[in-house]
Design an enzyme around this catalytic site. Structure first.
Site, PDB file in Angstrom:
ATOM      1  N   SER A 118      40.183 -17.110 -59.950  1.00  0.00           N
ATOM      2  CA  SER A 118      39.502 -16.864 -61.217  1.00  0.00           C
ATOM      3  C   SER A 118      38.015 -17.183 -61.189  1.00  0.00           C
ATOM      4  O   SER A 118      37.274 -16.584 -60.423  1.00  0.00           O
ATOM      5  CB  SER A 118      40.205 -17.646 -62.315  1.00  0.00           C
ATOM      6  OG  SER A 118      39.731 -17.257 -63.572  1.00  0.00           O
TER       7      SER A 118
ATOM      8  N   THR B  47      47.048 -25.258 -63.825  1.00  0.00           N
ATOM      9  CA  THR B  47      46.965 -24.546 -65.109  1.00  0.00           C
ATOM     10  C   THR B  47      47.236 -23.053 -64.905  1.00  0.00           C
ATOM     11  O   THR B  47      47.826 -22.400 -65.750  1.00  0.00           O
ATOM     12  CB  THR B  47      45.559 -24.721 -65.729  1.00  0.00           C
ATOM     13  OG1 THR B  47      45.208 -26.107 -65.687  1.00  0.00           O
ATOM     14  CG2 THR B  47      45.521 -24.255 -67.160  1.00  0.00           C
TER      15      THR B  47
ATOM     16  N   LYS C 135      44.997 -13.217 -70.807  1.00  0.00           N
ATOM     17  CA  LYS C 135      43.759 -13.038 -71.527  1.00  0.00           C
ATOM     18  C   LYS C 135      43.027 -11.842 -70.903  1.00  0.00           C
ATOM     19  O   LYS C 135      43.297 -11.484 -69.760  1.00  0.00           O
ATOM     20  CB  LYS C 135      42.925 -14.318 -71.519  1.00  0.00           C
ATOM     21  CG  LYS C 135      42.648 -14.939 -70.152  1.00  0.00           C
ATOM     22  CD  LYS C 135      42.061 -16.324 -70.368  1.00  0.00           C
ATOM     23  CE  LYS C 135      41.508 -16.951 -69.094  1.00  0.00           C
ATOM     24  NZ  LYS C 135      42.508 -17.722 -68.331  1.00  0.00           N
TER      25      LYS C 135
ATOM     26  N   ASP D 268      38.338 -12.805 -62.045  1.00  0.00           N
ATOM     27  CA  ASP D 268      39.522 -11.943 -62.130  1.00  0.00           C
ATOM     28  C   ASP D 268      39.586 -11.130 -63.422  1.00  0.00           C
ATOM     29  O   ASP D 268      40.606 -10.511 -63.709  1.00  0.00           O
ATOM     30  CB  ASP D 268      40.796 -12.763 -61.931  1.00  0.00           C
ATOM     31  CG  ASP D 268      40.982 -13.816 -63.008  1.00  0.00           C
ATOM     32  OD1 ASP D 268      39.972 -14.326 -63.533  1.00  0.00           O
ATOM     33  OD2 ASP D 268      42.147 -14.134 -63.334  1.00  0.00           O
TER      34      ASP D 268
HETATM   35  C1  VG1 Z   1      40.812 -23.752 -67.172  1.00  0.00           C
HETATM   36  C2  VG1 Z   1      40.597 -23.548 -68.652  1.00  0.00           C
HETATM   37  C3  VG1 Z   1      41.846 -22.960 -69.297  1.00  0.00           C
HETATM   38  C4  VG1 Z   1      42.230 -21.663 -68.573  1.00  0.00           C
HETATM   39  C5  VG1 Z   1      42.370 -21.923 -67.083  1.00  0.00           C
HETATM   40  C6  VG1 Z   1      42.629 -20.661 -66.310  1.00  0.00           C
HETATM   41  O1  VG1 Z   1      41.848 -24.671 -66.968  1.00  0.00           O
HETATM   42  O2  VG1 Z   1      40.254 -24.755 -69.276  1.00  0.00           O
HETATM   43  O3  VG1 Z   1      41.620 -22.740 -70.656  1.00  0.00           O
HETATM   44  O4  VG1 Z   1      43.444 -21.161 -69.068  1.00  0.00           O
HETATM   45  O5  VG1 Z   1      41.170 -22.512 -66.574  1.00  0.00           O
HETATM   46  O6  VG1 Z   1      41.649 -19.696 -66.561  1.00  0.00           O
HETATM   47  P1  VG1 Z   1      41.581 -26.225 -66.623  1.00  0.00           P
HETATM   48  O7  VG1 Z   1      42.946 -26.811 -66.372  1.00  0.00           O
HETATM   49  O8  VG1 Z   1      40.665 -26.263 -65.462  1.00  0.00           O
HETATM   50  O9  VG1 Z   1      40.911 -26.793 -67.843  1.00  0.00           O
HETATM   51  V1  VG1 Z   1      41.155 -18.707 -65.305  1.00  0.00           V
HETATM   52  O10 VG1 Z   1      40.216 -17.488 -66.011  1.00  0.00           O
HETATM   53  O11 VG1 Z   1      40.420 -19.784 -64.332  1.00  0.00           O
HETATM   54  O12 VG1 Z   1      42.586 -18.152 -64.663  1.00  0.00           O
HETATM   55 CO    CO Z   2      40.005 -15.876 -64.917  1.00  0.00          CO
END
Ligand code: VG1
Ligand code: CO
Length: 543
Positions: free
Chosen positions: A113, A18, A376, A279
């Site tokens: 993150s 993601t 974000k 992050d």
């Molecule tokens: C998670 C969240 C998603 C977000 C991603 C990265 O992904 O659900 O909404 O964009 O983390 O955020 P997943 O595939 O685990 O549901 V970050 O702040 O971890 O870069």
């Molecule tokens: Co993050």
């Protein structure tokens, strides 16, 4: 000074999820692992020749070491300039801003993150493109294909760069510029918000606690909230970024930011509580005795954005990820602007922002942001909340109630089932998919399915199609359940079950969310045969 071409072989599993490539730190530290991925990025963007790149990370274990390697590889791949955060630190939104500000060709962001950090925890690396946003699907695919056929990488035999000293140095033909990580980000924030109004708010006795969770936002929040806006010293807690985040889990939600939640629910609560992630791109907002779900926060920020200077002339559209509640759609409708539903992950908002179709975007996972960068932005959300509070002179709880009274309340919760055996999680999803077309009209735990589908997204800007982005089940009576597997974990699979139930403006808005969602939860668990497939129905985390 010599450039080396090192022989290597493809390493399995270097497919970004993601948000970039995330693995156990020890995996990233294995010979050639980081180098293979970095070279694959250079190969995917047409080589490093003459390129200008931003580099920085959230300060977790291996951050500085990895940055030295990336600098050496940038030099050997012919890059002209790298702009690096002092001490190797940059929040994700600050990195996005620096790419845009300096018209760079892209940037490497070192972070996993919200995942814990340390030698036995997680590390991550992602590449952002020239617009400052995460590599879109097409580029991500090229990077992955490059990892599958890599045979050599380029690295320069040059001295490490002193990351502690702001200023410019050279290594071969590469110019290395070390910058203050906060300065230009703070300058950007000052153009967006009414700092005088927020300063007056604090001067009038408004109280706040910002929990930086020993992650990247400590220096940013201290400089902006305390040193510039006049919040008393001590407003920002856990402000020193640590390599292991103090052994914490830097995920700003009621579970992992429990000390802050406890304070906010106590009689010692300040007016506003906020937290950010590893992050710095996520945020949690909580008023005195009033937790704001990220989906509601997105809707409230969109509905009130015009109170901040940057958005005074209105917003053009709102985008939310599919699992995020419909609360922001209701705001878009009332404002008469476009609403978009995209797959999970910020990379899907980039095209809409670049095309000027949306101003504000958000995800249920505590991410909100706008067209000021292409990520974000946790502190941006906190500052927009502060700006709104300064203008409206109401408490967070009053703003929430007022919002629900106007739009109705979208009760919302996400239930995570972590570390499930991957084959079991896949089997559940496969079974669910196979039954999708028959679900409409069937009842589960007393709820009847109105419609069900698997979400696919056709990007309205570049025409690209992304399939299998989660299963949506809509129930009669305004309930919805979404099922998808996480794409950021590093161990087994995580099943995310997203629950939502609408209560209209005249409805009851004071029910405990888990109670309000009880029927949708029971129906969702029953229809996906959760107990049979994964042997459990109690989530590890409920946000
Ligand atoms: C998670 C969240 C998603 C977000 C991603 C990265 O992904 O659900 O909404 O964009 O983390 O955020 P997943 O595939 O685990 O549901 V970050 O702040 O971890 O870069
Ligand atoms: Co993050």
């Amino acid at each position: 000074m010599t450039f080396q071409t090192v022989s290597t072989k493809p390493i399995e599993g270097q497919k970004p999820g993601t948000s970039g490539l995330r693995k156990k730190t020890r995996v990233f530290m294995e010979p050639h692992y980081l180098e293979n991925f970095v070279q694959s990025v250079f190969d995917a963007i047409g080589g490093g020749q003459g390129k200008k790149l931003v580099i920085g990370g959230d300060g977790r274990f291996f951050n500085a070491t990895a940055i030295q390697i990336i600098i050496k590889m940038a030099a050997a791949n012919g890059a002209a300039q790298v702009i690096v955060g002092q001490d190797g630190l940059l929040s994700t939104p600050a990195a996005s801003h620096l790419i845009r500000l300096n018209k760079a060709d892209g940037g490497f962001i070192l972070s996993a993150s919200h995942n814990p950090g340390g030698i036995d925890e997680d590390f991550g690396l992602k590449f952002n493109a020239a617009n400052g946003g995460p590599a879109p699907e097409g580029l991500t695919q090229l990077m992955f294909e490059a990892t599958e056929k890599i045979s050599t990488y380029n690295i320069a035999d040059i001295d490490d760069v002193d990351l502690t000293k702001i200023g410019s140095t050279s290594r071969a033909d590469l110019q290395v510029v070390i910058v203050d990580p906060v300065e230009s980000y703070q300058a950007l924030m000052e153009t967006l918000f009414d700092f005088d109004a927020i300063r007056d708010l604090f001067a009038g006795g408004f109280t706040m606690r910002f929990d930086a969770m020993h992650a990247i936002t400590g220096p940013y929040a201290t400089a902006i909230l305390e040193d510039t806006l006049g919040a008393p010293s001590g407003t920002v807690v856990n402000k020193i970024p640590l390599e292991d985040f103090g052994k914490g889990h830097p995920d700003p939600n009621p579970i992992w930011a429990k000390p802050l939640m406890d304070l906010m629910m106590s009689d010692k609560a300040p007016d506003l509580g906020a937290a950010s992630d590893g992050d710095g791109d996520r945020n949690m907002i909580v008023g005195r005795g009033a937790y704001v779900t990220p989906s509601d926060s997105l809707a409230i920020l969109a509905a009130n954005a015009h109170l901040a200077p940057a958005y005074r002339s209105g917003i053009v559209g709102i985008a939310r990820s599919m699992p995020t509640s419909a609360a922001s759609d209701r705001v878009a409708k009332k404002l008469g602007v476009e609403a978009f539903e995209t797959p999970t992950g910020w990379k899907f908002f980039g095209n809409l922002l670049d095309a000027g179709r949306v101003t504000i975007c958000g995800e249920e996972s505590a991410g909100t942001g706008s067209d000021h960068v292409r990520e974000k932005d946790g502190l941006w959300a906190v500052l927009l909340w502060l700006n709104i509070l300064a203008v409206r002179k109401m408490s967070v709880a009053e703003i929430l109630r007022d919002h629900w009274h106007t739009y109705g309340r979208d009760y919302y919760s996400r239930h995570d089932f972590e570390a499930i055996a991957t084959d079991k999680a896949n089997a559940l999803m496969t079974d669910l998919r196979a039954r999708l077309t028959d679900l409409a009209g069937q009842s589960f735990a007393g709820l009847t399915v109105a419609s069900a589908d698997e979400f696919s997204y056709l990007d309205p800007v570049d025409g690209s199609q992304s399939n299998q982005q989660g299963v949506r089940v809509y129930f009669e009576g305004g309930g919805r359940a979404v099922f998808r597997l996480s794409g950021t974990g590093t161990e087994g699979a995580t099943l995310r079950l997203y629950l939502e139930q609408y209560a209209p403006p005249e409805g009851d808005h004071g029910v405990d969310p888990q109670l309000a969602l009880g029927q949708v939860r029971d129906a969702a668990q029953s229809l996906c045969r959760m107990e049979a497939f994964i042997g459990r129905t109690t989530p590890d985390v409920m946000t």
